[in-house]
Design a protein around this motif. Sequence first.
Motif, PDB file in Angstrom:
ATOM      1  N   THR A  44      -2.575  12.982   1.062  1.00 48.44           N
ATOM      2  CA  THR A  44      -3.321  13.886   2.233  1.00 48.44           C
ATOM      3  C   THR A  44      -3.428  13.160   3.619  1.00 48.44           C
ATOM      4  O   THR A  44      -3.691  13.890   4.571  1.00 48.44           O
ATOM      5  CB  THR A  44      -4.868  13.727   1.868  1.00 48.44           C
ATOM      6  N   CYS A  45      -2.874  11.980   3.796  1.00 51.07           N
ATOM      7  CA  CYS A  45      -2.795  11.276   5.097  1.00 51.07           C
ATOM      8  C   CYS A  45      -1.545  11.986   5.986  1.00 51.07           C
ATOM      9  O   CYS A  45      -0.739  12.544   5.410  1.00 51.07           O
ATOM     10  CB  CYS A  45      -2.755   9.609   5.057  1.00 51.07           C
ATOM     11  N   VAL A  46      -1.557  11.445   7.125  1.00 52.58           N
ATOM     12  CA  VAL A  46      -0.849  12.002   8.094  1.00 52.58           C
ATOM     13  C   VAL A  46       0.955  11.890   7.789  1.00 52.58           C
ATOM     14  O   VAL A  46       1.712  12.521   7.735  1.00 52.58           O
ATOM     15  CB  VAL A  46      -0.913  11.608   9.537  1.00 52.58           C
ATOM     16  N   HIS A  47       1.087  10.778   7.086  1.00 52.30           N
ATOM     17  CA  HIS A  47       2.530  10.375   6.710  1.00 52.30           C
ATOM     18  C   HIS A  47       2.966  11.132   5.384  1.00 52.30           C
ATOM     19  O   HIS A  47       3.978  11.806   5.334  1.00 52.30           O
ATOM     20  CB  HIS A  47       2.763   9.075   6.324  1.00 52.30           C
ATOM     21  N   CYS A  48       1.830  11.341   4.682  1.00 52.65           N
ATOM     22  CA  CYS A  48       1.918  12.340   3.442  1.00 52.65           C
ATOM     23  C   CYS A  48       2.308  13.719   3.847  1.00 52.65           C
ATOM     24  O   CYS A  48       3.307  14.293   3.465  1.00 52.65           O
ATOM     25  CB  CYS A  48       0.879  12.212   2.422  1.00 52.65           C
ATOM     26  N   ARG A  49       1.343  14.097   4.907  1.00 53.53           N
ATOM     27  CA  ARG A  49       1.708  15.628   5.201  1.00 53.53           C
ATOM     28  C   ARG A  49       2.870  15.742   5.875  1.00 53.53           C
ATOM     29  O   ARG A  49       3.225  16.741   5.863  1.00 53.53           O
ATOM     30  CB  ARG A  49       0.391  15.872   5.969  1.00 53.53           C
ATOM     31  N   CYS A  65       2.927   6.293   2.621  1.00 49.97           N
ATOM     32  CA  CYS A  65       1.512   6.713   2.547  1.00 49.97           C
ATOM     33  C   CYS A  65       0.956   5.445   3.313  1.00 49.97           C
ATOM     34  O   CYS A  65       0.862   4.353   2.853  1.00 49.97           O
ATOM     35  CB  CYS A  65       0.801   7.145   1.523  1.00 49.97           C
ATOM     36  N   ILE A  66      -0.376   5.799   4.152  1.00 53.32           N
ATOM     37  CA  ILE A  66      -1.236   4.813   4.434  1.00 53.32           C
ATOM     38  C   ILE A  66      -1.861   3.966   3.345  1.00 53.32           C
ATOM     39  O   ILE A  66      -2.486   2.719   3.259  1.00 53.32           O
ATOM     40  CB  ILE A  66      -2.033   5.287   5.689  1.00 53.32           C
ATOM     41  N   HIS A  67      -2.065   4.573   2.225  1.00 51.06           N
ATOM     42  CA  HIS A  67      -2.483   3.945   1.002  1.00 51.06           C
ATOM     43  C   HIS A  67      -1.611   3.709  -0.143  1.00 51.06           C
ATOM     44  O   HIS A  67      -2.093   3.387  -1.181  1.00 51.06           O
ATOM     45  CB  HIS A  67      -3.700   4.775   0.436  1.00 51.06           C
TER      46      HIS A  67
HETATM   47 ZN   LIG Z   1      -0.837   9.302   2.252  1.00 50.10          ZN
END
Ligand SMILES: [Zn+2]
Length: 339
Positions: A91-96, A103-105
Amino acid sequence: MKGTVLYGPGDIRFEDRETPKITEPTDAVLRLAATCVCGSDLWPYRGLQPIERPTPMGHEYCGFVEEVGSAVKSVQPGQFVVGSFAASDNTCVHCRYGYQSSCIHREFMLRAQAPFLRVPLADGTLVSTPGGVSSDKLVPSLLAASDVLGTGWFAADAANVKPGSTVVVVGDGAVGLLGVLSAKQMGAERIIAMSRHDARQKLAREFGATDIVTERGDEGIARIKDLTKGIGADSVLECVGTQESMKQAIQSARPGGFVSYVGVPHGVELRAEQLFYTHVHLHGGPAPVRRYLPKLIDLVCNDKINPGKVFDLTLPLENVAEGYRAMDERRAIKTLLKP
Ligand SMILES: [Zn+2]
Ligand SMILES: [Zn+2]
């Protein structure tokens, strides 16, 4: 339960470990249908990537959801799922943007060479098969989607393979072979696989290779130039991660061509000046397998591809040490382990 731990070069042990349980509400615990040994596991196994302490191993997995945390919504106990070697929230910006492996997580998976596995960020990481079921026959191919197929697919995508492309694949490990399969799926017209190993050449041809080049280094580059009328390839997939393979890949591309690199680099140095005059596009990194999982699961479940053929050795999980040895000695392309 018992799980796989690397103690030092060549020292793989299958020993008592704590059975994983839900620790965060976003976790799932899986009962694995199959797991495997990765080419990248061989770097620490061979002592080429030192480890500081005994390290649990394994990052490729598929199987049944055993239990989910209270916040998990998209998967349920009993469903058959596949996840990537990098857990992501999706869902984070890098994932999108499609870079779930940044991913930031992000959490890199470990401990998958075991009967049970805790997967963090289950909603973002896991993808269920249609109807949440799988036949035994499909398990090797679904397992391949967890890393080697997803990585081969990213290699072809990042190298801009298009219908009609001329493609070179450097590396005949499982990722390189599935890079061939991926390039074929994307419509490549000519696929040149670099391999000097009979069984791997045969599988490369089965997956769609039109030409095999056995030479390496400068001779290999000269062969590619010969085969492409002196032009070089549109797309080159570098699936090894050494100085020699990287050089071979960059020099096999035509000016303006694309080189992807998906093997974890070990001791690779690029000289900007040399690169400058090649005009090549470079794009690589840890493959965002999660981006491709829905499509790859669909292709497997509809019998369009059979990437599970890269597993040419199947062992009970407790014989994991032999699985490493067979790959280290190149007696096996890839070892599937059955819990
Ligand atoms: Zn992410
Ligand atoms: Zn892997």
